[in-house]
Design a protein around this motif. Structure first.
Motif, PDB file in Angstrom:
ATOM      1  N   SER A   5       0.937  -1.259   0.101  1.00  0.00           N
ATOM      2  CA  SER A   5       0.126   0.141   0.092  1.00  0.00           C
ATOM      3  C   SER A   5       0.751   1.371   0.017  1.00  0.00           C
ATOM      4  CB  SER A   5      -0.759  -0.009   1.169  1.00  0.00           C
ATOM      5  OG  SER A   5      -1.653  -1.326   1.258  1.00  0.00           O
ATOM      6  N   GLU A  57      -4.762   2.933   2.517  1.00  0.00           N
ATOM      7  CA  GLU A  57      -4.321   2.970   4.098  1.00  0.00           C
ATOM      8  C   GLU A  57      -2.775   2.267   4.396  1.00  0.00           C
ATOM      9  OE1 GLU A  57      -6.636   2.016   8.158  1.00  0.00           O
ATOM     10  OE2 GLU A  57      -7.635   1.603   6.467  1.00  0.00           O
ATOM     11  N   THR A  63      -5.549  -3.701   4.147  1.00  0.00           N
ATOM     12  CA  THR A  63      -6.083  -3.743   2.791  1.00  0.00           C
ATOM     13  C   THR A  63      -6.986  -4.795   2.513  1.00  0.00           C
ATOM     14  OG1 THR A  63      -3.938  -2.582   2.107  1.00  0.00           O
ATOM     15  CG2 THR A  63      -5.571  -3.252   0.323  1.00  0.00           C
ATOM     16  N   ASP A 106      -3.129  -2.382  -5.823  1.00  0.00           N
ATOM     17  CA  ASP A 106      -2.994  -2.783  -4.457  1.00  0.00           C
ATOM     18  C   ASP A 106      -3.902  -4.088  -4.181  1.00  0.00           C
ATOM     19  OD1 ASP A 106      -1.829  -2.969  -2.171  1.00  0.00           O
ATOM     20  OD2 ASP A 106      -2.902  -1.347  -1.114  1.00  0.00           O
TER      21      ASP A 106
HETATM   22 MG   LIG Z   1      -1.894  -2.779   2.393  1.00  0.00          MG
END
Ligand SMILES: [Mg+2]
Ligand SMILES: Nc1nc2c(ncn2[C@@H]2O[C@H](COP(=O)(O)OP(=O)(O)O)[C@@H](O)[C@H]2O)c(=O)[nH]1
Length: 332
Positions: A93, A105, A113, A132
């Motif tokens: 991330s 985040e 995530t 991501d």
């Molecule tokens: Mg992450």
């Protein structure tokens, strides 16, 4: 209020009360669990938080399953789609955050995530989509992850170079991709890989990315990783935190897509060099024409090329294979 709860905890609890979505509530509960003072006096409360968290996670999953569309794809955008695969906390991330305008985040606890989060990475005059993902692990994985990775054009295998068990991490990723029937390759397939692909396995170009190169032990770890895996995949060490080697990473993302950029021009005019057509390597002039307009493929008579392999304005036939940077004038 119990006297031993910190202001940090109280703040998270306040956010929890105001949270409206499953995701927000889950994030708040996780935060509460993370910051709650860990001692006998809070045992009951901790257990209660865990119970609520697990119930919310189940509800969230059910809700996601009934929401159409989300579960199986990330709409492709730009020159190609590259998805990040790696264990928790390796910095996936953080990488998305520094390479794109997306704002995932980032946190030092696992499973931050929960959704595929796409962002666009600018490289030169093209945009590459980077996705991501939640972490891969043997304990818990979202069921839709395999499909997203299979749909992507290429894969970043992301590991943490400060992790003493980094080799296990690489093996974990490899094992999970194998479960998903995805072969991460360096480029063209080896005969052994081709045999596998024949039985319903997909091959995707991959790069082994070591993050957190800024940390003290990382250099040594990186040498070891390269020694073991350097012949299997292209490798790159970066630091999302300090910005180390990010320009190199952008270029590698482009290389991973295995595409060429070509530009079209009208006779007597200059080409627009800011807006390339991106084509799979090996594409022909007629395929470029079809990309410009579907009718052009049938009507194309020949093309003129300005590029590295031909002299300026040389006439080429429909089956000429375009090269990186070619400027093409289509004659209908
Ligand atoms: Mg992450
Ligand atoms: N030292 C260092 N820490 C990093 C780097 N990238 C991420 N982190 C930290 O590692 C933790 C996990 O990052 P995150 O991006 O949430 O990992 P993810 O679970 O793979 O998405 C966070 O505390 C980040 O601040 C890096 O390049 N160097």
């Amino acid at each position: 209020m119990p006297a031993n709860l910190t202001p940090q905890y109280m703040a998270a609890e306040q956010r929890f009360k105001q949270a409206s979505t499953h995701d927000e509530k889950i994030a708040c509960l996780e935060e509460m669990l993370r910051v709650i003072p860990k001692h006998k006096g809070t045992d009951k409360l901790q257990a209660d938080l865990k119970r609520r968290l697990s119930r919310l996670r189940q509800e969230a999953q059910k809700a996601a399953a009934t929401r159409r569309g989300f579960s199986v794809s990330v709409e492709a955008e730009g020159a190609g789609q590259i998805v990040m695969v790696g264990p928790p906390n390796v910095g996936k991330s953080a990488l998305l955050g520094v390479l794109t305008k997306a704002t995932p985040e980032v946190a030092d606890y696992p499973f931050t995530t929960r959704r595929p989060i796409p962002g666009m990475v600018p490289f030169d005059n093209v945009q590459i989509q980077l996705v991501d993902m939640p972490p891969v692990s043997h304990e818990y994985m979202e069921s839709w992850m395999a499909q997203i990775v299979r749909n992507a054009d290429a894969i970043l295998l992301v590991v943490d170079l400060a992790d003493p068990a980094v080799l296990d991490a690489v093996e974990l990723i490899a094992a999970i991709l194998q479960e998903w029937k995805i072969v991460p390759t360096a480029g063209s397939l080896t005969p052994a890989e081709e045999a596998e692909v024949a039985v319903g396995v997909v091959a995707r170009r991959a790069l082994l990315l070591g993050n957190k190169y800024d940390l003290p032990t990382s250099k040594e770890t990186w040498d070891m990783v390269q020694e073991l895996y350097g012949s299997r995949w292209p490798t790159l060490a970066v630091s999302a935190l300090q910005g180390h080697n990010l320009a190199g990473l952008r270029r590698e993302l482009y290389t991973l897509l295995d595409i060429v950029r070509v530009y079209t021009k009208a006779p007597g005019k200059k080409p627009d060099l800011t807006a390339p057509f991106t084509m799979p390597r090996g594409s022909t002039v007629v395929e470029v024409a079809a990309t410009v307009h579907k009718d052009f493929a049938t009507h194309l008579k020949f093309a003129r090329i300005w590029g590295t392999e031909k002299y300026d304005g040389q006439m080429v036939q429909r089956d000429y294979i375009v090269q990186e940077g070619d400027v093409i004038e289509l004659h209908l």
